[in-house]
Design a protein around this motif. Structure first.
Motif, PDB file in Angstrom:
ATOM      1  N   UNK A 112       5.618  -0.725  -7.061  1.00  0.00           N
ATOM      2  CA  UNK A 112       4.445  -1.412  -7.576  1.00  0.00           C
ATOM      3  C   UNK A 112       3.601  -1.837  -6.370  1.00  0.00           C
ATOM      4  N   UNK A 113       2.331  -1.450  -6.384  1.00  0.00           N
ATOM      5  CA  UNK A 113       1.418  -1.807  -5.298  1.00  0.00           C
ATOM      6  C   UNK A 113       0.633  -3.038  -5.740  1.00  0.00           C
ATOM      7  N   UNK A 114       1.203  -4.195  -5.414  1.00  0.00           N
ATOM      8  CA  UNK A 114       0.769  -5.461  -5.994  1.00  0.00           C
ATOM      9  C   UNK A 114      -0.693  -5.844  -5.740  1.00  0.00           C
ATOM     10  N   UNK A 115      -1.334  -5.472  -4.626  1.00  0.00           N
ATOM     11  CA  UNK A 115      -2.739  -5.874  -4.496  1.00  0.00           C
ATOM     12  C   UNK A 115      -3.648  -5.221  -5.539  1.00  0.00           C
ATOM     13  N   UNK A 136       2.668  -0.370   8.828  1.00  0.00           N
ATOM     14  CA  UNK A 136       2.290  -1.476   7.944  1.00  0.00           C
ATOM     15  C   UNK A 136       0.816  -1.547   7.553  1.00  0.00           C
ATOM     16  N   UNK A 137      -0.099  -1.240   8.477  1.00  0.00           N
ATOM     17  CA  UNK A 137      -1.509  -1.360   8.114  1.00  0.00           C
ATOM     18  C   UNK A 137      -2.181  -0.016   7.838  1.00  0.00           C
ATOM     19  N   UNK A 138      -1.386   1.002   7.561  1.00  0.00           N
ATOM     20  CA  UNK A 138      -1.940   2.315   7.210  1.00  0.00           C
ATOM     21  C   UNK A 138      -2.627   2.221   5.843  1.00  0.00           C
ATOM     22  N   UNK A 139      -3.792   2.822   5.733  1.00  0.00           N
ATOM     23  CA  UNK A 139      -4.540   2.874   4.475  1.00  0.00           C
ATOM     24  C   UNK A 139      -5.076   4.285   4.303  1.00  0.00           C
ATOM     25  N   UNK A 177       0.834  -1.199   0.000  1.00  0.00           N
ATOM     26  CA  UNK A 177       0.000   0.000   0.000  1.00  0.00           C
ATOM     27  C   UNK A 177       0.870   1.250   0.000  1.00  0.00           C
ATOM     28  N   UNK A 178       0.480   2.256  -0.758  1.00  0.00           N
ATOM     29  CA  UNK A 178       1.239   3.494  -0.836  1.00  0.00           C
ATOM     30  C   UNK A 178       1.313   4.208   0.511  1.00  0.00           C
ATOM     31  N   UNK A 179       0.216   4.245   1.245  1.00  0.00           N
ATOM     32  CA  UNK A 179       0.204   4.929   2.550  1.00  0.00           C
ATOM     33  C   UNK A 179       1.064   4.195   3.560  1.00  0.00           C
ATOM     34  N   UNK A 180       1.017   2.883   3.538  1.00  0.00           N
ATOM     35  CA  UNK A 180       1.853   2.091   4.435  1.00  0.00           C
ATOM     36  C   UNK A 180       3.326   2.330   4.116  1.00  0.00           C
TER      37      UNK A 180
END
Length: 139
Positions: free
Chosen positions: A79-82, A56-59, A47-50
């Motif tokens: 690359x934000x794989x999800x 780690x769990x920032x969204x 995630x970009x914010x993380x």
């Protein structure tokens, strides 16, 4: 209960995205040449914010839509794989961000004032994405 909607929007695994990058990126560099700062690193993140916050769990509001970005200061493509839906998506994202490595970051700051759609650097990056089929069959 697993819902069909959740299955359909689930992205590629980190390993699958990495395998695609490993397969196509050397050929993209060979075809396009190195960027202004040399060959960029590519890092996969959840995630970009993380990544930016170190939490780690920032969204945030763009967590589900940000696919990739190039950071000129570190010459790194993230690359934000999800958010990668399929192989085409990965290749298009790499091509788009790799195009930015050939551009002048100082000019990009000025072009950003024109908005995303009218930014000549973003137009060039979107054009670069159109070559994704050239890389789909690389073994």
């Amino acid at each position: 209960m697993i819902k069909l909607k959740n299955i359909l929007v689930e992205g590629l695994s980190k390993n699958k995205v990495q395998a695609i990058v490993d397969r196509v990126f050397p050929r993209i560099v060979e075809d396009r040449g190195t960027g202004k700062k040399g060959v960029p690193k590519i890092e996969l993140h959840y995630d970009i914010y993380a990544r930016l916050s170190g939490i780690p769990d920032m969204r945030g509001e763009e967590s589900e839509t940000t696919k990739a970005q190039w950071v000129d200061k570190t010459n790194t493509i993230y690359i934000y794989y999800p958010n990668m839906i399929n192989e085409e998506d990965v290749i298009r994202s790499v091509l788009h961000e790799f195009e930015h490595t050939h551009q002048d970051p100082k000019k990009n700051k000025k072009y950003r004032e024109q908005g995303y759609d009218d930014n000549p650097y973003e137009m060039a990056a979107r054009d670069a994405e159109k070559k994704w089929k050239d890389y789909i069959h690389i073994k």
